[in-house]
Design an enzyme around this catalytic site. Structure first.
Site, PDB file in Angstrom:
ATOM      1  CE  LYS A 268      -3.946  -1.820   2.373  1.00 31.31           C
ATOM      2  NZ  LYS A 268      -5.040  -1.619   3.256  1.00 31.31           N
ATOM      3  NE  ARG A 269       2.248   2.003   5.322  1.00 32.76           N
ATOM      4  CZ  ARG A 269       1.658   0.874   5.618  1.00 32.76           C
ATOM      5  NH1 ARG A 269       2.030  -0.239   5.013  1.00 32.76           N
ATOM      6  NH2 ARG A 269       0.685   0.819   6.490  1.00 32.76           N
TER       7      ARG A 269
END
Ligand code: GLU
Length: 502
Positions: A268-269
């Site tokens: 997600k990052r």
């Protein structure tokens, strides 16, 4: 039975394409079953609340065409303390609101009180210092860390309810539990493996485990389709249902999405332009929502029964969608297939519709695009685009006041400066008067001119292309000339001659 499913994201970041896939499967299932698709915001982790996260979720769903049937009303959205303007937000609502968890705290408190009264949960006031020491000792003994149930047998009132404390669920001390996942079947777990997990935090907010189950029950959810990172929590969730004496819904855990390398979960990052993960990035890069939707439907699902084709209109996807064909194995996210599919969808659009979609990309790139010229060139570039963003580099020459070709590039292969100048002069003459000013007849005329001067069309066209577009690679030359218009073309041909003579 009416199917009721929910997409229940936590606004702790921006909408991730994996989350969008979960939403899509829920939506497809709801549409297929004539059921209800619900949006619920799980914002009980106040520390990780991300401003803008809720809007990103709603915009992402709407962009993909996944309209929800029940969800936060505008009044509920306004109650969130984010100082955002919700005037244009969808005002959906429904009979089971509020649909934002932070506005349901009394419901969770009542649920916790019920379990406390029945001795199925207990208050725990162990301090962080004590818990930390306990964990260190367990690690020193090479045990897995777990709560040691220190407060479980305290007498009623021994933990002061007016002082900071959490509430934990009392997991049965022995025996096993069997939970069912629609995609993976039965899973049996020893209760001894479950911790007395927290259901109410010291800030008065429920944990995800409690809030999601209480809400799924209250909102009469029939099927929980969610990411398989929640599969290990399923025994906890069954235990919550059993503690209340409720019937659990059907659970189906959707396969994790791997990053394109096939190694590891899509993070997600870590987002780079090469491998986007946020829905807004796909949008900005020029993927069509209908293409991304079609693509995502096949991430972890396939229609089976010998159906090979993958490009499917949405009605067909709804008709064929079936939870029985969700594959439990981790699913790949092949960006090259997405690019291919996006290109196919781009080619299937009527040219004026495609031009309409390209236009905002030109504007964002700072190009003052002219709609008429854009519509003229669109059929010529349609074949080559993979994304709408590709259209920027393909058409920017059309909207520029001037182009500045590299004089060396103007000279065709094996040609002299003099020959090049003569080609440009001839071209200028033809363009000045030629009728009809259309791509095909122009091309015929230029091929004849090349022949007459004893040159191959390739070298003959090079000076033209570079003079008109400023580049060696461009959309089809004569379509470009027509879209640019007679006057501007002549201007550019003159300019190129001047560049060469200098
Ligand atoms: N709020 C949870 C998440 O964002 C939802 C999980 C679920 O669907 O139960 O992962």
């Amino acid at each position: 039975m009416t199917v009721r499913v929910r997409f229940a994201p936590s606004p702790t970041g921006f909408l991730h394409v994996g989350g969008l896939r979960t939403a899509l499967f829920n939506w497809l299932f709801a549409r297929k079953m004539n059921g209800t698709f619900i949006l619920r915001l799980e914002d009980t982790d106040q520390k990780r609340f991300t401003p803008g996260g809720v809007r990103a979720i709603m915009e992402g769903l709407q962009w993909l065409g996944l309209q929800w049937d029940e969800g936060p009303s505008r009044a509920e959205l306004r109650k969130m303390q984010t100082n955002e303007d919700w005037d244009g937000a969808p005002d959906v609502g429904g009979n089971f609101g509020p649909y934002i968890q932070s506005q349901r705290l009394p419901i969770y408190q009542a649920a916790v009180d019920e379990l406390l009264a029945q001795g199925k949960a207990y208050r725990c006031d162990c301090t962080a210092v004590r818990l930390d020491a306990m964990r260190k000792e367990q690690m020193a003994r090479k045990e897995s860390t777990h709560y040691d149930r220190h407060c479980r047998n305290k007498a009623a009132g021994e933990v002061d309810p007016s002082k900071p404390h959490v509430v934990r669920i009392a997991v049965p001390l022995e025996g096993t539990t069997t939970v069912h996942d629609l995609i993976r079947g039965d899973i049996t777990v020893d209760y001894a493996k479950l911790d007395d997990f927290v259901i109410l935090k010291s800030d008065g907010f429920p944990t995800y485990h409690l809030a999601a189950m209480v809400d799924d029950h209250a909102m009469q959810i029939t099927h929980v389709l969610r990411g398989d990172e929640w599969l290990p929590s399923l025994p906890k969730h069954y235990l919550i249902y059993q503690s209340f004496g409720w019937e659990p819904p059907v659970f189906a855990h959707l396969p994790v999405i791997l990053n394109p390398s096939g190694k590891g979960k899509m993070s997600k990052r870590k987002a780079t332009s090469a491998d986007s993960v946020f829905v807004s990035e796909f949008r900005e890069e020029g993927y069509l929502p209908e293409a991304l939707r079609n693509f995502l439907a096949f991430v972890g699902w396939a229609p089976g029964s010998g159906i090979e084709k993958e490009i499917m209109p949405i009605d067909e996807l709804i008709e064929l969608f079936d939870l029985a064909h969700v594959n439990p194995a981790p699913a790949a996210f092949p960006y090259d297939k997405l690019d291919w599919m996006n290109g196919m969808y781009i080619r299937a659009l009527p040219a004026d519709e495609l031009a309409k979609r390209i236009y905002p990309f030109l504007i964002s790139a700072g190009i003052e695009a002219d709609v008429d010229r854009l519509i003229k060139i669109t059929p010529d570039i349609q074949e080559r685009l993979e994304t709408l963003q590709d259209a920027v580099a393909a058409t920017d020459f059309l909207f520029a006041e001037h182009v500045s070709p590299d004089p060396k590039q103007l000279i065709g292969k094996g040609m002299t400066v003099e020959q090049t100048l003569s080609v440009l002069q001839q071209a200028e003459q033809v363009i000045s008067t030629f009728e009809p000013f259309e791509a095909e007849p122009l091309e015929h005329a230029f091929r004849a001119a090349a022949d007459a001067s004893g040159l191959k069309p390739g070298p003959f066209f090079t000076p033209l292309r570079v003079a008109v577009t400023g580049k060696t690679v461009s959309p089809p030359l004569f379509g470009s000339i027509v879209a640019l218009g007679r006057e501007r073309t002549i201007e550019r041909l003159k300019n190129a001659q001047q560049l060469l003579s200098n």
